[in-house]
Design a protein around this motif. Structure first.
Motif, short mmCIF file in Angstrom:
data_model
loop_
_atom_site.label_atom_id
_atom_site.label_comp_id
_atom_site.label_asym_id
_atom_site.label_seq_id
_atom_site.Cartn_x
_atom_site.Cartn_y
_atom_site.Cartn_z
N SER A 254 -63.01 56.65 -40.02
CA SER A 254 -61.85 57.25 -39.98
C SER A 254 -61.91 58.93 -40.26
O SER A 254 -61.32 59.58 -39.42
CB SER A 254 -60.82 56.66 -40.61
N GLN A 255 -62.71 59.35 -41.14
CA GLN A 255 -62.77 60.96 -41.43
C GLN A 255 -63.91 61.44 -40.24
O GLN A 255 -63.33 62.70 -40.06
CB GLN A 255 -63.61 60.94 -42.62
N ILE A 256 -64.46 60.68 -39.51
CA ILE A 256 -65.34 61.36 -38.34
C ILE A 256 -64.25 61.66 -37.31
O ILE A 256 -64.12 62.57 -36.80
CB ILE A 256 -66.20 60.31 -37.78
N ASN A 257 -63.40 60.62 -37.04
CA ASN A 257 -62.39 60.64 -36.15
C ASN A 257 -61.46 61.87 -36.53
O ASN A 257 -60.94 62.76 -35.50
CB ASN A 257 -61.48 59.40 -35.90
N GLU A 258 -60.89 61.88 -37.70
CA GLU A 258 -60.16 63.02 -38.02
C GLU A 258 -60.72 64.44 -37.97
O GLU A 258 -60.04 65.58 -37.56
CB GLU A 258 -59.61 62.80 -39.59
N ILE A 259 -61.98 64.56 -38.13
CA ILE A 259 -62.77 65.92 -38.25
C ILE A 259 -62.61 66.31 -36.45
O ILE A 259 -62.15 67.29 -36.10
CB ILE A 259 -63.87 65.91 -38.61
N ILE A 260 -62.97 65.29 -35.72
CA ILE A 260 -63.31 65.49 -34.24
C ILE A 260 -61.71 66.06 -33.75
O ILE A 260 -61.69 67.06 -33.08
CB ILE A 260 -63.71 64.24 -33.62
N THR A 261 -60.71 65.43 -34.11
CA THR A 261 -59.30 65.54 -33.37
C THR A 261 -58.74 66.62 -34.10
O THR A 261 -58.04 67.67 -33.23
CB THR A 261 -58.59 64.45 -33.23
N SER A 262 -58.79 66.83 -35.33
CA SER A 262 -57.87 67.87 -35.88
C SER A 262 -58.77 69.26 -36.28
O SER A 262 -58.04 70.12 -36.43
CB SER A 262 -57.13 67.27 -37.35
N LYS A 263 -60.03 68.95 -36.11
CA LYS A 263 -60.63 70.22 -36.53
C LYS A 263 -61.65 70.93 -35.46
O LYS A 263 -61.39 71.82 -34.89
CB LYS A 263 -61.60 70.03 -37.90
N ILE A 264 -62.46 69.94 -34.93
CA ILE A 264 -63.36 70.51 -33.85
C ILE A 264 -62.76 70.82 -32.38
O ILE A 264 -62.75 71.87 -32.00
CB ILE A 264 -64.64 69.54 -33.89
N ARG A 265 -62.17 69.64 -32.00
CA ARG A 265 -61.54 69.99 -30.76
C ARG A 265 -60.50 70.99 -30.46
O ARG A 265 -60.32 71.33 -29.59
CB ARG A 265 -61.09 68.64 -30.39
N LYS A 266 -59.91 71.19 -31.67
CA LYS A 266 -58.99 72.47 -31.62
C LYS A 266 -59.27 74.00 -31.70
O LYS A 266 -58.93 74.85 -31.34
CB LYS A 266 -57.81 72.59 -32.67
N LEU A 267 -60.81 73.92 -31.88
CA LEU A 267 -61.53 75.35 -31.73
C LEU A 267 -61.37 75.75 -30.30
O LEU A 267 -61.67 74.96 -29.40
CB LEU A 267 -62.74 75.16 -32.21
N LYS A 268 -61.24 77.09 -30.14
CA LYS A 268 -61.05 77.70 -28.69
C LYS A 268 -62.51 78.00 -28.28
O LYS A 268 -63.44 77.87 -29.02
CB LYS A 268 -60.48 79.05 -29.02
N LYS A 269 -62.87 78.18 -26.98
CA LYS A 269 -63.91 78.16 -26.23
C LYS A 269 -64.73 76.91 -26.17
O LYS A 269 -65.84 77.02 -25.47
CB LYS A 269 -64.66 79.12 -26.98
#
Length: 76
Positions: A50-65
């Motif tokens: 679940s932490q993997i999912n959280e990092i992907i959706t709330s941290k990585i995919r929100k990065l621009k570019k």
């Protein structure tokens, strides 16, 4: 422990900046710039799936570019 690799395609010329931003995320243990279909490979480790999912959706995919991502989970 859960481990995953993310293959990231980003906008041209943004590889270095994106890698620097990714390295600021504590769970990311390694980030390298590549050439070809994907521009950056990020390795990250968490305590649970679940932490993997959280990092992907709330941290990585929100990065621009970022144009697209593919996440490869490692299983033992």
């Amino acid at each position: 422990m859960e481990k995953a690799y993310m293959l990231i395609s980003c906008e041209v010329g943004e590889e270095q900046s994106l890698c620097s931003q990714l390295k600021e995320i504590p769970e990311i243990t390694n980030c390298i710039i590549t050439y070809g279909s994907y521009d950056v490979v990020a390795e990250f480790v968490t305590d649970s799936p679940s932490q993997i999912n959280e990092i992907i959706t709330s941290k990585i995919r929100k990065l621009k570019k970022i144009r697209s991502t593919i996440t490869l989970r490692v299983t033992n």
